[in-house]
Design an enzyme around this catalytic site. Structure first.
Site, short mmCIF file in Angstrom:
data_model
loop_
_atom_site.label_atom_id
_atom_site.label_comp_id
_atom_site.label_asym_id
_atom_site.label_seq_id
_atom_site.Cartn_x
_atom_site.Cartn_y
_atom_site.Cartn_z
N LYS A 119 18.57 36.80 167.35
CA LYS A 119 18.75 36.73 168.80
C LYS A 119 17.43 36.85 169.55
O LYS A 119 17.28 36.28 170.63
CB LYS A 119 19.74 37.81 169.27
CG LYS A 119 21.18 37.49 168.93
CD LYS A 119 22.17 38.21 169.84
CE LYS A 119 23.60 37.84 169.48
NZ LYS A 119 24.59 38.70 170.14
N LYS A 201 26.44 28.65 161.35
CA LYS A 201 27.72 29.23 161.73
C LYS A 201 28.26 28.54 163.00
O LYS A 201 27.48 28.21 163.89
CB LYS A 201 27.48 30.72 162.00
CG LYS A 201 28.70 31.50 162.44
CD LYS A 201 28.31 32.90 162.92
CE LYS A 201 29.43 33.47 163.79
NZ LYS A 201 29.06 34.67 164.53
N LYS A 204 30.11 30.32 169.49
CA LYS A 204 30.59 30.06 170.84
C LYS A 204 29.45 29.96 171.84
O LYS A 204 29.64 29.52 172.96
CB LYS A 204 31.61 31.11 171.27
CG LYS A 204 31.14 32.56 171.21
CD LYS A 204 32.36 33.44 171.49
CE LYS A 204 32.24 34.92 171.46
NZ LYS A 204 31.34 35.65 170.68
#
Ligand code: TRP
Length: 338
Positions: A119, A201, A204
């Site tokens: 992140k 992956k 969203k």
């Protein structure tokens, strides 16, 4: 009614961030299992809005998605009669325990978290302290409820491990305080990947909406996205190395139908990718239709949703307070005179 003869059920806690639309990755990897687990465990399911702000959010969107998140839990089959559902920021004990735990968590162990590294790369302009201490807040979520089992997707395993480490360390220093939680990683649907890059992956927060199937979208959208999914240049529907795209679609199909890879290979023997993709898209849309209908119905009933939200928060706060008082006593905080 609780009686002495009643066997105490083990407790489950899990949560999903209201940071974006929920995808079939969330559904197959987490929420679908939550529904099954309700009958055998005492379940607590949380909409983790406090985790969501570790990444910049549009306030109005966050607020709307929080209510939608709750509606979606119910639409997917979480039964408010059986399970507790609530919003993380409604129970202040999460932030409070998080502070105490952060004083029992090492800088080094947080630096090793792969999600933090990922992140910080993705949001290089906003590597805030909350992103770094994210796993501590998650440990607080879990440990506050004396959770036995945490059902999550495989990507969250490292976070459960650090929660266990923190709990063990705390218990070692202050005496038995926390139950040590076990991860529960579902076998089916545990590695649903992106439709546009099947080595990643399904996420969203991916900027490309064609990369994921949302739990809530139209039937046509779902079918179209699967049709366009990236696959290799071969033509056989076979689960094998190098066919990441086909393997992913087989995983999705298998998770929705219960069919094995063998069954699927036989079913599509002699047929091309086109037929297979259509079947996957249609099955996916069909299986999700009841959830989509129920979500639409619930969304029109805000008063009902807010009732569940309030009841859930009250119950969660009661349970959380018990653990927090114990923790405050153990670390030596002076009890507020009554
Ligand atoms: N980190 C989890 C995720 O992104 C969400 C989460 C927050 C969670 N707190 C939790 C999951 C506690 C399980 C238990 O998916």
């Amino acid at each position: 009614m609780e009686t002495n003869t009643e066997i105490k059920r083990k407790r489950i806690f899990s949560g999903v961030q209201p940071s974006g639309v929920l995808t079939i990755g969330n559904y197959l990897g987490a929420i679908k299992n939550w529904v099954t687990l309700q009958d055998d465990y005492e379940c607590i399911y949380c909409v983790v809005d406090m985790h969501a702000i570790t990444v910049r959010q549009t306030p109005a969107d966050l607020r709307r998605r929080t209510l939608e998140g709750l509606a979606l839990y119910i639409a997917c089959g979480i039964d408010p009669q059986k399970s507790t559902m609530f919003v993380q920021s409604h129970v202040p004990a999460h932030a409070e325990l998080s502070w105490v735990l952060s004083c029992n968590t090492m800088f080094g162990e947080l630096s090793r978290m792969t999600q933090f590294k990922d992140k910080s790369q993705k949001h290089a302009d906003n590597i805030n302290a909350g992103l770094f201490t994210y796993p501590v807040l998650m440990a607080a979520d879990i440990l506050l409820y004396q959770t036995d089992v945490v059902p999550v997707g495989i990507d969250q395993k490292q976070h459960i491990e650090i929660a266990r480490d923190i709990a063990e360390r705390f218990n070692g220093v202050y005496g038995d305080t926390f139950v040590i939680p076990e991860p529960y990683i579902s076998k089916t649907g545990m590695k649903i990947t992106s439709l546009t890059d099947p080595t990643k992956k399904m996420s969203k927060s991916d900027p490309n909406p064609n990369s994921y199937i949302q739990i809530i979208e139209t039937r046509d959208e779902t079918i179209k996205k699967v049709k366009r999914a990236v696959t290799d240049s071969g033509s056989e529907v076979k689960f094998e190395e190098g066919k990441d795209g086909i393997c992913n679609l087989m995983n999705i199909y298998s998770a929705f139908t219960g069919k094995s890879y063998d069954d699927i290979e036989k079913e599509f023997e002699g047929k091309g990718y086109g037929d297979f993709k259509l079947a996957v898209g249609e099955t996916c849309a069909d299986k999700l239709q009841p959830v989509r209908d129920e979500f639409a119905r619930l969304s029109a009933d805000k008063a009902y949703l807010e009732g569940i939200m309030k009841e859930g928060a009250d119950r969660a706060a009661y349970l959380a307070r018990k653990t927090l008082s114990k923790v405050y006593r153990k670390v030596g905080f002076y009890a507020k005179p009554q």
